[in-house]
Design a protein around this motif. Structure first.
Motif, PDB file in Angstrom:
ATOM      1  N   PRO A   1       0.811  -1.227   0.000  1.00 51.75           N
ATOM      2  CA  PRO A   1       0.000   0.000   0.000  1.00 51.75           C
ATOM      3  C   PRO A   1       0.843   1.276   0.000  1.00 51.75           C
ATOM      4  N   LYS A   2       2.007   1.231   0.673  1.00 54.38           N
ATOM      5  CA  LYS A   2       2.898   2.392   0.678  1.00 54.38           C
ATOM      6  C   LYS A   2       3.357   2.743  -0.733  1.00 54.38           C
ATOM      7  N   ALA A   3       3.471   1.717  -1.559  1.00 58.84           N
ATOM      8  CA  ALA A   3       3.898   1.926  -2.947  1.00 58.84           C
ATOM      9  C   ALA A   3       2.729   2.322  -3.843  1.00 58.84           C
ATOM     10  N   GLY A   4       1.530   2.371  -3.274  1.00 57.44           N
ATOM     11  CA  GLY A   4       0.370   2.847  -4.028  1.00 57.44           C
ATOM     12  C   GLY A   4      -0.498   1.781  -4.653  1.00 57.44           C
ATOM     13  N   TYR A   5      -0.337   0.528  -4.214  1.00 54.52           N
ATOM     14  CA  TYR A   5      -1.119  -0.569  -4.789  1.00 54.52           C
ATOM     15  C   TYR A   5      -2.058  -1.193  -3.757  1.00 54.52           C
ATOM     16  N   LYS A   6      -3.124  -1.797  -4.264  1.00 56.99           N
ATOM     17  CA  LYS A   6      -4.086  -2.476  -3.392  1.00 56.99           C
ATOM     18  C   LYS A   6      -3.617  -3.902  -3.120  1.00 56.99           C
ATOM     19  N   ILE A   7      -3.750  -4.328  -1.880  1.00 55.86           N
ATOM     20  CA  ILE A   7      -3.396  -5.702  -1.510  1.00 55.86           C
ATOM     21  C   ILE A   7      -4.475  -6.291  -0.619  1.00 55.86           C
ATOM     22  N   ILE A   8      -4.743  -7.568  -0.814  1.00 58.29           N
ATOM     23  CA  ILE A   8      -5.677  -8.310   0.038  1.00 58.29           C
ATOM     24  C   ILE A   8      -4.880  -9.373   0.788  1.00 58.29           C
TER      25      ILE A   8
END
Length: 368
Positions: free
Chosen positions: A55-62
């Motif tokens: 998320p810090k890199a700007g992506y969504k993660i589940i």
């Protein structure tokens, strides 16, 4: 070759656990975004570092409920079968909702349930194997994967030869295109521009042997008129953080977020010899003293380090000898500029600069 896709595609990236899996995943994600219109989703393990870094890199993660086999305490594995069953249920739900056109596994606990589930649904799958020794999950998954991207020769002993693509290990763009000058980097870490700087890296989780050797020999480092940037690892940071009061030439961090800045500041580097660390150091063109983690599967970190030693590109101190030999080896290298220049030239020749682009192009070409 420039790959252009007219329609937006969904790509799922699975894996994590350590920086050695997370940072290549991010490099591949950025390469995919440059080459096509893509929607990206990451799947990681709940409680692991990817849940913060992605998320810090700007992506969504589940995050899913999955864990690895605990070899030190077998009783902790009692819940593993239930977690595995639950993880497959969670993954199937993610696949149904996201509808990926391709799934990429970069290593870590989540790779197996995600790629196996995708393969059952006939979704194209791709594996990135960063090490010279293939993991058990990757060997099983490779049978039905479209392609396996590797960074070492001789991987035919693990994977079907017709599925192997030599890509190298993807390195973060900010390291490949690092234009930070040394003075700027030294100021960033609030250190002295007139001292030689040693960057200490024990991996994202830290290294007890390296940390202990450094802590016990800070006076020798000071006598050598050197200073250090020291990543202790988050779990070990509290043990060493107060040393800066007594030793102002030391900058101690639990984890270094801006590695481009750290590499720019460093004259030499001390590091574990995981595949991704080796790949980054080749690109960063830094003289290195490797201290391989001795408990890696089949001691593959020693194999990685020995490869560079044989190429006259680095030095190696065994983990068991770190207490007695590490700091003296550091000081010896710091005072030998001829050897430093030789290592810089030789290690730069081993760099793979376009690994992420190679991987992204092959994935997009396959699914278009």
């Amino acid at each position: 070759m420039q790959t252009v896709m007219q329609n937006k595609v969904n790509i799922l990236i699975a894996g994590g656990g350590t920086g050695g899996h997370i940072f290549p995943a991010l490099a591949i994600a950025k390469a995919l975004e440059k080459k096509a219109s893509v929607s990206l989703l990451f799947v990681g393990a709940k409680g692991k570092m990817e849940m913060e870094k992605i998320p810090k890199a700007g992506y969504k993660i589940i995050g899913i409920d999955i864990a690895g086999y605990n070899r030190s305490n077998i009783f902790k594995n009692i819940s593993l079968p239930l977690k595995l069953i639950k993880s497959f249920w969670q993954v199937n739900k993610i696949l149904q909702q996201f509808k990926p056109n391709a799934v990429i596994g970069v290593g870590g606990y989540t790779t197996f349930p995600v790629l196996r589930s995708a393969q059952r649904k006939k979704i194209p799958t791709f594996i990135h194997e960063s090490n010279s020794l293939a993991g058990k999950s990757n060997k099983l998954l490779a049978k039905k994967a479209n392609f396996v991207f590797v960074a070492f020769d001789g991987m035919e002993k693990y994977f079907p030869a017709n599925k192997i693509i030599f890509s190298g290990n993807p390195v973060r763009e900010e390291i490949i295109y690092n234009s930070i000058n040394k003075n700027e980097a030294i100021q960033y870490f609030q250190l002295n521009e007139n001292k030689k700087t040693v960057l200490i890296l024990g991996g994202s989780l830290g290294a007890k042997s390296i940390n202990s050797a450094i802590a016990k020999n800070l006076d020798l480092i000071n006598e050598a008129d050197a200073q250090i940037i020291w990543q202790t690892g988050t779990a070990l940071y509290s043990e060493y953080q107060n040393l800066v009061k007594e030793y102002p030439f030391v900058c101690i961090k639990p984890f270094i977020e801006n590695m481009a800045m750290a590499y720019a500041a460093a004259d030499i580097v001390v590091s574990r010899a995981g595949a991704m660390s080796v790949a980054e150091l080749c690109v960063a063109k830094k003289p290195v003293v490797f201290v391989p983690y001795p408990y890696a599967a089949e001691d593959h970190q020693t194999i990685n380090a020995q490869y560079l030693v044989n190429k006259e590109s680095a030095l190696m101190v065994k983990d068991a000898n770190a207490a007695e030999q590490l700091v003296s080896t550091i000081i010896s290298l710091l005072t030998n500029e001829i050897l430093q220049k030789k290592f810089i030239k030789n290690i730069a020749g081993l760099a793979q600069l376009h690994a992420a682009e190679t991987i992204a192009e092959k994935i997009l070409d396959t699914i278009q």
